[in-house]
Design an enzyme around this catalytic site. Sequence first.
Site, PDB file in Angstrom:
ATOM      1  N   ASN A   1       0.863  -1.185   0.000  1.00  0.00           N
ATOM      2  CA  ASN A   1       0.000   0.000   0.000  1.00  0.00           C
ATOM      3  C   ASN A   1       0.903   1.239   0.000  1.00  0.00           C
ATOM      4  O   ASN A   1       1.648   1.470   0.956  1.00  0.00           O
ATOM      5  CB  ASN A   1      -0.888  -0.052   1.250  1.00  0.00           C
ATOM      6  CG  ASN A   1      -1.833   1.119   1.316  1.00  0.00           C
ATOM      7  OD1 ASN A   1      -1.433   2.248   1.045  1.00  0.00           O
ATOM      8  ND2 ASN A   1      -3.081   0.879   1.665  1.00  0.00           N
TER       9      ASN A   1
ATOM     10  N   HIS B   1       1.065   6.074   1.844  1.00  0.00           N
ATOM     11  CA  HIS B   1       1.866   6.957   2.695  1.00  0.00           C
ATOM     12  C   HIS B   1       3.037   7.604   1.954  1.00  0.00           C
ATOM     13  O   HIS B   1       3.598   8.581   2.442  1.00  0.00           O
ATOM     14  CB  HIS B   1       2.324   6.221   3.952  1.00  0.00           C
ATOM     15  CG  HIS B   1       1.170   5.945   4.870  1.00  0.00           C
ATOM     16  ND1 HIS B   1       0.331   6.957   5.318  1.00  0.00           N
ATOM     17  CD2 HIS B   1       0.686   4.801   5.380  1.00  0.00           C
ATOM     18  CE1 HIS B   1      -0.610   6.424   6.080  1.00  0.00           C
ATOM     19  NE2 HIS B   1      -0.424   5.127   6.129  1.00  0.00           N
TER      20      HIS B   1
ATOM     21  N   HIS C   1      -5.411   3.784  -2.075  1.00  0.00           N
ATOM     22  CA  HIS C   1      -6.758   4.175  -1.636  1.00  0.00           C
ATOM     23  C   HIS C   1      -7.042   5.585  -2.151  1.00  0.00           C
ATOM     24  O   HIS C   1      -6.411   6.548  -1.700  1.00  0.00           O
ATOM     25  CB  HIS C   1      -6.789   4.132  -0.099  1.00  0.00           C
ATOM     26  CG  HIS C   1      -8.136   4.394   0.495  1.00  0.00           C
ATOM     27  ND1 HIS C   1      -8.372   4.309   1.841  1.00  0.00           N
ATOM     28  CD2 HIS C   1      -9.327   4.746  -0.059  1.00  0.00           C
ATOM     29  CE1 HIS C   1      -9.635   4.590   2.104  1.00  0.00           C
ATOM     30  NE2 HIS C   1     -10.234   4.857   0.958  1.00  0.00           N
TER      31      HIS C   1
ATOM     32  N   ARG D   1      -9.107   8.263  -1.711  1.00  0.00           N
ATOM     33  CA  ARG D   1     -10.111   8.713  -0.732  1.00  0.00           C
ATOM     34  C   ARG D   1     -10.961   9.828  -1.304  1.00  0.00           C
ATOM     35  O   ARG D   1     -10.509  10.599  -2.156  1.00  0.00           O
ATOM     36  CB  ARG D   1      -9.406   9.214   0.543  1.00  0.00           C
ATOM     37  CG  ARG D   1      -8.674   8.122   1.297  1.00  0.00           C
ATOM     38  CD  ARG D   1      -8.241   8.648   2.644  1.00  0.00           C
ATOM     39  NE  ARG D   1      -9.385   8.906   3.480  1.00  0.00           N
ATOM     40  CZ  ARG D   1      -9.762   8.158   4.523  1.00  0.00           C
ATOM     41  NH1 ARG D   1      -9.050   7.111   4.872  1.00  0.00           N
ATOM     42  NH2 ARG D   1     -10.813   8.473   5.224  1.00  0.00           N
TER      43      ARG D   1
ATOM     44  N   ARG E   1      -6.876  12.906   0.363  1.00  0.00           N
ATOM     45  CA  ARG E   1      -5.854  13.383   1.312  1.00  0.00           C
ATOM     46  C   ARG E   1      -4.446  12.887   0.974  1.00  0.00           C
ATOM     47  O   ARG E   1      -3.480  13.496   1.391  1.00  0.00           O
ATOM     48  CB  ARG E   1      -6.232  13.029   2.745  1.00  0.00           C
ATOM     49  CG  ARG E   1      -6.100  11.576   3.094  1.00  0.00           C
ATOM     50  CD  ARG E   1      -6.379  11.336   4.561  1.00  0.00           C
ATOM     51  NE  ARG E   1      -7.758  11.646   4.899  1.00  0.00           N
ATOM     52  CZ  ARG E   1      -8.394  11.168   5.966  1.00  0.00           C
ATOM     53  NH1 ARG E   1      -7.743  10.396   6.822  1.00  0.00           N
ATOM     54  NH2 ARG E   1      -9.646  11.462   6.212  1.00  0.00           N
TER      55      ARG E   1
ATOM     56  N   GLU F   1      -8.408   0.600  -3.244  1.00  0.00           N
ATOM     57  CA  GLU F   1      -9.285   0.680  -2.065  1.00  0.00           C
ATOM     58  C   GLU F   1     -10.216   1.858  -2.270  1.00  0.00           C
ATOM     59  O   GLU F   1      -9.785   2.938  -2.698  1.00  0.00           O
ATOM     60  CB  GLU F   1      -8.451   0.892  -0.800  1.00  0.00           C
ATOM     61  CG  GLU F   1      -7.651  -0.329  -0.420  1.00  0.00           C
ATOM     62  CD  GLU F   1      -6.789  -0.078   0.797  1.00  0.00           C
ATOM     63  OE1 GLU F   1      -6.860   1.025   1.384  1.00  0.00           O
ATOM     64  OE2 GLU F   1      -6.033  -0.965   1.144  1.00  0.00           O
TER      65      GLU F   1
ATOM     66  N   THR G   1     -18.039  -1.374  14.877  1.00  0.00           N
ATOM     67  CA  THR G   1     -17.287  -0.879  16.038  1.00  0.00           C
ATOM     68  C   THR G   1     -15.806  -1.229  15.935  1.00  0.00           C
ATOM     69  O   THR G   1     -14.968  -0.582  16.528  1.00  0.00           O
ATOM     70  CB  THR G   1     -17.840  -1.499  17.341  1.00  0.00           C
ATOM     71  OG1 THR G   1     -18.026  -2.878  17.106  1.00  0.00           O
ATOM     72  CG2 THR G   1     -19.126  -0.847  17.763  1.00  0.00           C
TER      73      THR G   1
ATOM     74  N   GLU H   1     -11.162  -8.972   2.935  1.00  0.00           N
ATOM     75  CA  GLU H   1      -9.874  -8.659   3.547  1.00  0.00           C
ATOM     76  C   GLU H   1     -10.119  -8.558   5.039  1.00  0.00           C
ATOM     77  O   GLU H   1     -10.878  -7.691   5.494  1.00  0.00           O
ATOM     78  CB  GLU H   1      -9.296  -7.361   2.995  1.00  0.00           C
ATOM     79  CG  GLU H   1      -7.953  -7.029   3.652  1.00  0.00           C
ATOM     80  CD  GLU H   1      -7.166  -5.933   2.957  1.00  0.00           C
ATOM     81  OE1 GLU H   1      -7.288  -5.792   1.719  1.00  0.00           O
ATOM     82  OE2 GLU H   1      -6.444  -5.201   3.651  1.00  0.00           O
TER      83      GLU H   1
ATOM     84  N   HIS I   1      -3.877  -4.258   7.583  1.00  0.00           N
ATOM     85  CA  HIS I   1      -3.947  -3.131   8.512  1.00  0.00           C
ATOM     86  C   HIS I   1      -3.098  -3.406   9.764  1.00  0.00           C
ATOM     87  O   HIS I   1      -3.398  -4.329  10.518  1.00  0.00           O
ATOM     88  CB  HIS I   1      -5.366  -2.763   8.939  1.00  0.00           C
ATOM     89  CG  HIS I   1      -5.406  -1.372   9.517  1.00  0.00           C
ATOM     90  ND1 HIS I   1      -5.579  -0.249   8.752  1.00  0.00           N
ATOM     91  CD2 HIS I   1      -5.212  -0.943  10.773  1.00  0.00           C
ATOM     92  CE1 HIS I   1      -5.528   0.818   9.510  1.00  0.00           C
ATOM     93  NE2 HIS I   1      -5.292   0.433  10.740  1.00  0.00           N
TER      94      HIS I   1
HETATM   95  N1  PXP Z   1      -5.792  -2.849   3.982  1.00  0.00           N
HETATM   96  C1  PXP Z   1      -6.729  -1.884   3.989  1.00  0.00           C
HETATM   97  C2  PXP Z   1      -8.108  -2.224   3.556  1.00  0.00           C
HETATM   98  C3  PXP Z   1      -6.403  -0.578   4.372  1.00  0.00           C
HETATM   99  O1  PXP Z   1      -7.362   0.380   4.362  1.00  0.00           O
HETATM  100  C4  PXP Z   1      -5.073  -0.281   4.730  1.00  0.00           C
HETATM  101  C5  PXP Z   1      -4.684   1.105   5.083  1.00  0.00           C
HETATM  102  O2  PXP Z   1      -5.225   1.467   6.265  1.00  0.00           O
HETATM  103  C6  PXP Z   1      -4.135  -1.316   4.715  1.00  0.00           C
HETATM  104  C7  PXP Z   1      -4.524  -2.595   4.337  1.00  0.00           C
HETATM  105  C8  PXP Z   1      -2.701  -1.088   5.097  1.00  0.00           C
HETATM  106  O3  PXP Z   1      -2.597  -0.781   6.432  1.00  0.00           O
HETATM  107  P1  PXP Z   1      -1.202  -0.372   7.049  1.00  0.00           P
HETATM  108  O4  PXP Z   1      -0.811   0.919   6.409  1.00  0.00           O
HETATM  109  O5  PXP Z   1      -1.460  -0.263   8.503  1.00  0.00           O
HETATM  110  O6  PXP Z   1      -0.222  -1.471   6.688  1.00  0.00           O
END
Ligand code: PXP
Length: 251
Positions: free
Chosen positions: A7, A10, A47, A49, A53, A73, A104, A154, A201
């Site tokens: 991903n 960042h 993603h 968004r 962002r 995403e 939640t 996922e 995640h």
């Molecule tokens: N999978 C999904 C569906 C996500 O939304 C994210 C980003 O939050 C990730 C994986 C990757 O998460 P992380 O950046 O914590 O590795």
Amino acid sequence: MLKLGVNIDHVATLREARYRGREFGEPDPVVAAKICQAAGAHGITAHLREDRRHIQDRDVWKLREAARRLNLEMANTPGIVSIALKLKPDIVCVVPERRLEVTTEGGLDVAASEKALTETRLKMNDADIEVSLFIAPDERQIQASARVGSQFIELHTGAFAEEFSKPAAGHRSPAIEKELQRLIAGAEQAHALGLRVNAGHGLNYGNLSLLHRVPHLVELNIGHSIVSRAVSVGLETAVKEMLALMKDYRG
Ligand code: PXP
């Protein structure tokens, strides 16, 4: 073989910190995606968004060209669905962006929006795009995902990662074990229902070895820990180190 989707959101987060509103800037998520793939990553996850962002529209179009396998995403909103249908990523992973869509535990509330998700699932599949739903390892949500007809779920590993990160929790803390058992049960249930299972995640170089106990995993989507590690050792090495930790997964 357990696959890695990196991903790269960042990378764009860092660029936007300096170049927000400009059509250029560094670091470039597309360059990062190419480095990840050259290092052995099986796919790229981004993603788009609604508030843009980090990843921008221009990024996803370039990523579509550059990515071996693109996982987009996205929120289940008309604007983003329409972009996805034009973009044609290999797979979309529907994630919650608004409070109403969230359970939640932070996963998508599939049970509460089965009809809308089924409509989107059908549109995507008609366009040859696979569909994944990002959900907590919750029996009800897994059943609803099967009814929606998505190809993948996922599993949200955030609660597991959170327990693991607690100071002095140790590898055998009951709270970590409980979260692991939920992931194991969720993966088994989903597999029995014919769903393929990804996870993501909060996964990192420390907690990954425990995740090997979760069966039936096809792909991990990992972002923050790899991009963070890249600051110290470079992106290529960061990806290779993660792949090395994944290679003994037996399913
Ligand atoms: N999978 C999904 C569906 C996500 O939304 C994210 C980003 O939050 C990730 C994986 C990757 O998460 P992380 O950046 O914590 O590795």
